[in-house]
Write an enzyme that holds these catalytic residues in place. Structure first.
Site, PDB file in Angstrom:
ATOM      1  N   ASP A 283       0.872  -1.154   0.000  1.00  0.00           N
ATOM      2  CA  ASP A 283       0.000   0.000   0.000  1.00  0.00           C
ATOM      3  C   ASP A 283       0.925   1.224   0.000  1.00  0.00           C
ATOM      4  OD1 ASP A 283      -3.170   0.659   1.666  1.00  0.00           O
ATOM      5  OD2 ASP A 283      -2.071   1.775   0.137  1.00  0.00           O
TER       6      ASP A 283
HETATM    7  C1  GLC Z   1      -4.259   4.387  -0.141  1.00  0.00           C
HETATM    8  C2  GLC Z   1      -5.155   3.223   0.215  1.00  0.00           C
HETATM    9  C3  GLC Z   1      -5.217   2.163  -0.845  1.00  0.00           C
HETATM   10  C4  GLC Z   1      -5.094   2.799  -2.211  1.00  0.00           C
HETATM   11  C5  GLC Z   1      -3.683   3.360  -2.309  1.00  0.00           C
HETATM   12  C6  GLC Z   1      -3.450   4.059  -3.657  1.00  0.00           C
HETATM   13  O1  GLC Z   1      -3.555   4.802   0.980  1.00  0.00           O
HETATM   14  O2  GLC Z   1      -4.923   2.590   1.458  1.00  0.00           O
HETATM   15  O3  GLC Z   1      -6.458   1.462  -0.681  1.00  0.00           O
HETATM   16  O4  GLC Z   1      -5.317   1.857  -3.240  1.00  0.00           O
HETATM   17  O5  GLC Z   1      -3.383   4.242  -1.245  1.00  0.00           O
HETATM   18  O6  GLC Z   1      -4.233   5.210  -3.740  1.00  0.00           O
END
Ligand code: GLC
Length: 747
Positions: A283
């Protein structure tokens, strides 16, 4: 010890299968793709391999990234949605880098791209995997039409705490429902892999993120391996089996181990037991956050931990691009580990056909955005996701008997907020709000007095809106929470209707006219105290672009509501966590009275000695799977085709479903099973099947549902997944709290 046995058994299986020459591929890879991956990998320098493992969020000018792209230092970009820019990024990679490897362009396409569907919690309320799959397909057609070939969706986080703002993004509290929705979205997004509208799904957040202590986002979780295996992992396994091409690690540390450095889940379970051969991405900076967690000392250390745990691609820590080469030189990371990561990345790119066709047809892509059939599908999804919680008979409204409709409330005309959280690319200019839908449908009949400009507004008097209510024939109040109040990092400790909305509703009720409340939210708010202030309540988890027409169609009877609660609705936030598939405990509630039901004499020695709250009792406001209809459904003649079943058998339950009312309608038939005695304690019931059944008014139909007994398997005391013999109960009902069980045995 048991876990090692699992590992050995599953590794042997993989070995046997692979020795047979049959590649165990979960993402649909073929021998041809594998040989192309290997040939390309053999030509890559270590630096180029590591470049594929680096994901960068786009923004600003193309020149910001041109050199890195030419040098093969970026394997994927996210957050670019301009197809012209995306084509230029791809052109630089394909035509100006040494190996011409195309980029994987990712975006959070969570519940639609331009055409926004209900938030995933609302989609789950449809209990309609086919409809959800169709919506995901539309999202893929629109997103790939702009050059996006990877979505960071579906989110599979089981959520049982409505304080957690990200409950909005998942499919609720139940493992079985979550798994079916996950499969549907993976199929919908990915479609036929070589098709240019195929968009790689990303199942997230692996794993247990929704169990954040206190419902506070990013907080620690403490799930046992058994809880992981019986509740939180099965939806991910189902999605892997459905062919999910990528997976994202979660922010949380579970039992002290951050997921992004957790070898047990990323290797032992995901790769060795499930045979997943897709791509694992972190993430956003979750690798770097392992320093804050206290699980690593610096970026070099956490990069080492992440890659050795099984992470293939780094989202926005830049730990891989900065330190992996040195880590390989030092021997802390074997180059074979890098090679495997790059294989997983290249495999996805080959499967999506990016090497053959890295570019998007800008003109063709523009023509599919907001297509009429897309908007129709979004409207149908919003109609099926709405849940009728209360109706004293005022609904459906008869337009012929209504001269004046008062529309009020902060969500009546909120085109951005109606879209819900994670709707980056939905243009609010396309949103049809309830106000607009009603004005278009009933020209000259609608009076609009907001009452509150936004949900958090504080007001003590509502003279204007009460006066308007007195002049109207019916009051339609649209309440709830703006999109910003749910979603990532947006946890709430108080989940009552925020601001002065409850006061507004009570004031409206005082006008003496029928009041219909429609709540739009990203979570199940504690609306119990508001029910007495309205004659009917419709609950709509942020319904998306076409929420207005959908809600108007329901309120005026064109559509009979069929939505069911995908999460438990609490009487008060103090009941958290409360969900239907809880354990029995040694002192199950046995009917003790609540404080409000007893006269308190001084010196009483006991008010009860079982598991319940003196003030709010043992039950929620509305259970999982609950939802009213304009008609009434009745279940009868429930019977099983046997009394005892072998562990490898199949149970068939037959029953009659009757529509006893005056409206055609759709019932979500639910089948729950309880394993009465196990090697470990088991939930009081678990959903094992559901089916949407349409019945005409007055129609009765004999139906049957088949459940393989293998579906009753669970990880017991010995850590092995199996069906344990013994006594079981089964319910067929319209929600998780209704019906009488029938019994059976498994031998
Ligand atoms: C965010 C979220 C994740 C998302 C990623 C990209 O922090 O936790 O669900 O896909 O970053 O935006």
């Amino acid at each position: 010890m048991n876990n090692i046995r699992n590992l050995i058994l599953s590794s042997l299986l993989l070995l046997l299968v692979s020795c047979s020459g049959q590649k165990v591929s979960t993402v649909g890879s073929t021998a041809d793709i594998e040989s192309r991956v290997d040939r390309l990998l053999a030509r890559m320098t270590l630096s180029e391999k590591i470049g594929q493992m680096n994901q960068v969020s786009a923004g600003g000018e193309i020149s910001n990234y041109a050199d890195a792209l030419r040098e093969g230092k970026i394997g994927s970009m996210l957050n670019e949605v301009d197809p012209v820019k995306i084509n230029e990024y791809q052109r630089i990679c394909v035509e100006e880098s040494r190996l011409g490897i195309p980029l994987l362009i990712g975006r959070d396409v969570i519940h639609g791209f331009h055409t926004v569907f209900p938030i995933p919690l609302g989609l789950a309320a449809t209990f309609d995997p086919e409809l959800v799959e169709a919506g995901a397909r539309i999202a893929a057609v629109e997103a790939t039409g702009q050059g996006i070939r990877w979505t960071f969706s579906p989110m599979l986080d089981i959520a049982r705490d409505p304080r957690w703002g990200r409950m909005a993004e998942g499919s609720g509290e139940d493992t079985y429902l979550d798994a079916r929705m996950a499969e549907a979205m993976v199929r919908g997004y990915q479609g036929s892999l070589s098709d240019p509208t195929s968009m790689a799904a990303c199942i997230k957040h692996f794993v247990g993120y929704g169990a954040a202590e206190g419902g506070r986002d990013y907080n620690s979780t403490f799930l046992t391996e058994r809880q992981l295996r019986n509740v939180y992992l099965p939806p991910f396994e189902a999605a892997v089996k459905a062919g999910a091409m990528t997976l994202m690690t979660s922010f949380n540390d579970n039992d002290g181990v951050p997921s992004t450095g957790n070898t047990f889940i990323l290797k032992d379970v995901l790769r060795d037991e499930w045979g997943f051969d897709g791509l694992v991405v972190t993430d956003w900076n979750s690798m770097g956050e392992m320093i804050a967690h206290g699980f690593g000392t610096d970026h070099k250390d956490v990069a080492c931990k992440a890659v050795n745990a099984g992470v293939d691609m780094d989202m926005m820590t830049f730990g891989f691009i900065s330190h992996l080469e040195e880590l390989v030189r030092s021997g802390a990371v074997k180059e074979s580990v890098i090679d495997q990561a790059v294989r997983n990345i290249l495999r996805v790119k080959f499967l999506l056909g990016l090497f053959e066709n890295p570019y998007v047809d800008v003109e063709a892509g523009a023509s599919v955005q907001y297509a009429a059939e897309h908007l129709d599908a979004a409207r149908r999804s919003a109609e099926e996701s709405a849940i009728l919680l209360k109706n004293d008979g005022v609904l459906p409204l008869n337009a012929d008997r209504i001269r004046t409709i008062l529309v009020t409330g902060p969500m009546a005309d909120a085109p951005h907020d109606q879209l819900g959280t994670w709707s980056f690319d939905g243009d609010k200019g396309h949103t049809v709000t309830p106000l607009r839908a009603l004005q278009e449908r009933f020209p000259g009949k609608v009076v609009y007095v907001p009452g509150l400009a936004y949900s958090r507004e504080k007001r003590s008097r509502f003279d204007d809106v009460v006066a308007a209510a007195r002049r109207a024939d019916v009051v339609l109040a649209f309440l709830g929470e703006e999109a910003i109040l749910s979603g990532e990092a947006h946890s709430l400790a108080d989940i009552n209707l925020i601001g002065s909305q409850s006061e507004l509703l009570a004031a409206l009720k005082s006008a003496g006219k029928p009041v219909v409340a429609t709540v739009m939210a990203g979570r199940p708010l504690t609306i119990g105290r508001d029910l007495p202030s309205c004659d009917a309540m419709l609950y709509s988890f942020h319904p998306g672009t076409m929420g207005g027409p959908a809600l108007a169609n329901i309120l005026f009877g064109d559509v009979n509501p069929s939505g069911k609660t995908p999460v438990t609705f609490l009487r008060t936030v103090g009941q958290v966590p409360m969900y239907y598939s809880h354990n029995m405990t040694g002192r199950p509630y046995n009917g003790e009275k609540m404080l409000s039901e007893i006269d308190m004499e001084a010196g009483q020695t006991s008010l009860g000695n079982t598991s319940y709250y003196l003030d709010y009792g043992a039950y929620p406001l509305f259970p999982f799977g609950y939802g009213l209809s304009y008609t009434t459904f009745r279940y009868s003649d429930i019977s099983l085709d046997a009394e005892t079943y072998p562990a490898d058998g199949t149970l068939t339950v037959t029953f009659t479903l009757s529509n006893d009312g005056n409206f055609d309608g759709t019932e979500v038939v639910q089948v729950y099973v309880r394993d009465r005695v196990g090697s470990v304690t088991r939930p009081v019931k678990e959903l094992k099947a559901f089916e949407r059944v349409n019945l005409k008014a007055g129609e009765s139909r004999s139906l049957s549902v088949r459940i393989p007994i293998a579906e009753l398997a669970f990880f017991g005391l010995d850590g092995v997944k199996k069906v344990e013999p013994g006594d079981f109960q089964l319910w067929v009902a319209g929600d998780s709290a209704s019906g009488e069980p029938v019994s059976f045995k498994v031998q």
